[in-house]
Design an enzyme around this catalytic site. Sequence first.
Site, PDB file in Angstrom:
ATOM      1  N   SER A 101     112.429 111.607  73.000  1.00 38.88           N
ATOM      2  CA  SER A 101     112.310 110.358  72.255  1.00 38.88           C
ATOM      3  C   SER A 101     113.184 109.247  72.833  1.00 38.88           C
ATOM      4  CB  SER A 101     112.636 110.628  70.780  1.00 38.88           C
ATOM      5  OG  SER A 101     112.254 109.568  69.961  1.00 38.88           O
ATOM      6  N   ASP A 240     110.071 103.214  71.843  1.00 33.49           N
ATOM      7  CA  ASP A 240     111.050 104.122  72.435  1.00 33.49           C
ATOM      8  C   ASP A 240     110.344 105.020  73.443  1.00 33.49           C
ATOM      9  OD1 ASP A 240     109.637 105.640  70.595  1.00 33.49           O
ATOM     10  OD2 ASP A 240     111.360 106.856  70.017  1.00 33.49           O
ATOM     11  N   ASP A 242     109.024 107.978  73.640  1.00 37.80           N
ATOM     12  CA  ASP A 242     107.761 108.672  73.363  1.00 37.80           C
ATOM     13  C   ASP A 242     106.858 107.865  72.448  1.00 37.80           C
ATOM     14  OD1 ASP A 242     109.248 109.019  71.025  1.00 37.80           O
ATOM     15  OD2 ASP A 242     108.470 111.033  70.654  1.00 37.80           O
ATOM     16  N   ASP A 244     107.066 106.741  69.381  1.00 41.53           N
ATOM     17  CA  ASP A 244     106.837 107.046  67.968  1.00 41.53           C
ATOM     18  C   ASP A 244     107.604 106.089  67.059  1.00 41.53           C
ATOM     19  OD1 ASP A 244     109.425 108.015  68.206  1.00 41.53           O
ATOM     20  OD2 ASP A 244     109.004 109.952  67.263  1.00 41.53           O
TER      21      ASP A 244
END
Length: 451
Positions: A101, A240, A242, A244
């Site tokens: 992340s 960010d 990833d 999400d």
Amino acid sequence: MGKYFGTDGVRGEANVELTPELAFQLGRFGGYVLSQHETERPKVFVARDTRISGEMLESALIAGLLSVGIEVYKLGVLATPGVSYLVRTEKASAGVMISASHNPALDNGIKFFGNDGFKLADDQELEIEALLDAPEDTLPRPSAEGLGTLVDYPEGLRKYEKFLVTTGTDLSGMTVALDTANGAASVSARDVFLDLNAEIAVIGEKPNGLNINDGVGSTHPEQLQELVKETGADLGLAFDGDSDRLIAVDETGEIVDGDRIMFIIGKYLSEKGLLAHNTIVTTVMSNLGFHKALDKQGINKAITAVGDRYVVEEMRSSGYNLGGEQSGHVIIMDYNTTGDGQLTAIQLAKVMKETGKSLSELAAEVTIYPQKLVNIRVENSMKERAMEVPAIANIIAKMEDEMAGNGRILVRPSGTEPLLRVMAEAPTDAEVDYYVDTIADVVRTEIGCDN
């Protein structure tokens, strides 16, 4: 039993803590647990972000999945919510995302999604952990036609992009600045916003395996703020690693955080009668100004512990369709089962387009109170019992009395470290400093490790 899963999968420094050996075991044992009741050959989607360790861990994880007879669809670089979406719509047994992340490039992580597109339940994680801790691996070892097969599936990205576009509206005449964090959104955000007819400017779109989240993205929005001002963009959108989570920037270069984003989308849905139970789910960390804005608008709130998994649990159990965190995790359950930065960005732009209001106008309805958070190192045995210490309970009560309802204090233990977190919100920075420092001094005196 060892504890491998944290609040967002298994994480650690790649090739040191999260090794290829562990990735293989997670693929093998996770694949088995999530597909053991399947009557046909199980199908699992695997994706990763842009970290240099991603391909190493991907190869090991896939080998583990293949070893228990699973048909693996390799998606390559894709946003975490893209995996969740594809698992549901393509009726897969599970999905796996390789990402840490918003963490730096040296870290990586592995998180699983069940066949419903949601992150794993606690009992499923415990079952995988039990297999990891077993003295020997007794799972079946198929051979020949019993082994799994590997399918490269680049069309998964196109399907996810197409889905995102269908949730939006025509953005003709709007200029959007994008920061894709040199991460997973770098393969999709440009195409999605061009398909919505926006004019775009992009930074953080040249991943090299080492620069993910490095001075860019939702945790480092400074470059995006400058880009918005330089280009005269209507809004900036920072994802960010990833993709999400989302942090936005208004046309003046000011940050619009997750609380304000949730309010803007929630108010829009509420006015259209589309906000389930007229309620937004948020965590204890949401700003007091957010709560006051909801009260003024007549929107209800449900409050959970910190962590998007707890927000999702509350949404699922009570039938809510909007929730999230100040950090920019926003879950819009009408469209997806997990936080989705690009989806949230599209909905935010849609509200701007349909209301004809600038982002600064929309965000101005939430007056963010100054907030300060201090971490105090304490004995692990004491962090859960701090409120049982009379001096600590008394000073918190005294500070709350002084606030007279125009402020907020939150004292909570860290979930992963021997820390007690002391947070306060108040109308001015000076008041916030006073409340936090006064409480922190008492905590240090009573149970701090340095005494």
